[in-house]
Design an enzyme around this catalytic site. Structure first.
Site, short mmCIF file in Angstrom:
data_model
loop_
_atom_site.label_atom_id
_atom_site.label_comp_id
_atom_site.label_asym_id
_atom_site.label_seq_id
_atom_site.Cartn_x
_atom_site.Cartn_y
_atom_site.Cartn_z
N GLU A 1 0.81 -1.21 0.00
CA GLU A 1 0.00 0.00 0.00
C GLU A 1 0.85 1.28 0.00
O GLU A 1 0.34 2.36 -0.28
CB GLU A 1 -0.96 -0.02 1.21
N ASP B 1 -11.67 -7.47 -2.28
CA ASP B 1 -12.45 -8.71 -2.09
C ASP B 1 -13.86 -8.34 -1.65
O ASP B 1 -14.15 -7.19 -1.34
CB ASP B 1 -11.78 -9.61 -1.04
#
Ligand code: ADE
Length: 233
Positions: free
Chosen positions: A12, A199
């Site tokens: 990230e 997800d």
């Protein structure tokens, strides 16, 4: 202006660290704080580690040692909203800690005792700027403003997912945003959370999670670079 940019995982923050001009690296509480300039804006980029404690500590260090003026949290999240598919983006309007439960004493689910509301409200100027930038950079991706729910759990069952939607009206679930929100609020710092969906938070497609996680995290980092380019207060 100096923006503290927090990602929980290496995927990230790595793109941000590669893109920025690094002037110094300081290690504190096991976290490496990269101070420098990104698109002409002073920034401190840091990988906090996963979970609410790491993330809250990270904000406090940014506030105490780096004199930041704004807090931004970037990364991936599980979708709680049917409109958000893998790769889409959620910009925080507010954030709630779904695992805070003092309901026995009359608090709302998620409400931290001592606060008036369970909602930590993101800075509207930062959230609006993030929404605009995300829409411009990748018009094919759905970007919406909404509610980030955070807790020290990876959500991977339809049952838990449904509860987070029912009780908190969450749009995405992750593990840091709302604690960053609380720590920023306690320090009087404006914040925003930008999350790319990796997800569906229901245990489906678990096999593909690492691939989606990497793609979504990199995608989100790109948005942060564009945000920093255009956001000036
Ligand atoms: N980060 C990415 N997906 C997540 C999920 N399903 N639950 C918690 N954090 C996440």
């Amino acid at each position: 202006m100096k923006i503290g940019i927090i990602g929980a995982m290496e995927s990230e923050v790595s793109a941000l660290k590669e893109t920025m001009q690094v002037n110094s690296v300081t290690t504190k509480a096991g976290m490496d704080f990269y101070e420098g300039v990104l698109e002409q804006t002073p920034v401190v980029v840091v990988q906090s580690g996963i979970g609410k404690v790491n993330a809250a500590m990270c904000v406090q260090i940014l506030a105490d040692l780096f004199d930041i003026t704004h807090v931004m949290n970037t990364g991936v999240a599980g979708s709680l909203n049917a409109k958000l598919n893998i790769g889409d983006i959620l910009v925080s309007e507010k954030a709630i800690q779904h695992d805070m439960d003092v309901t026995i004493f009359g608090y709302a689910p998620g409400q931290v005792p001592g606060t008036k509301s369970r909602d930590f409200i993101a800075d509207p100027a930062m959230a609006d700027a993030a929404l605009t930038v995300c829409g411009q950079v990748n018009p094919d991706v759905t970007t919406i403003k909404g509610c980030v729910v955070s807790g020290d759990q990876f959500i991977s069952s339809a049952e838990v997912k449904d509860r987070l939607i029912r009780e908190f009206h969450g749009d995405c679930a992750e593990m840091e945003g709302a604690s960053i929100a609380q720590a920023a609020t306690l320090n009087g710092l404006p914040f925003v959370v930008i999350r790319a969906i990796s997800d569906k938070a229901d245990g489906s497609a678990e096999m593909d999670y690492p691939t989606f996680e990497k793609q979504a995290a990199e995608h989100c980092a790109k948005m942060v670079v564009e945000f920093v380019k255009t956001f000036h207060e």
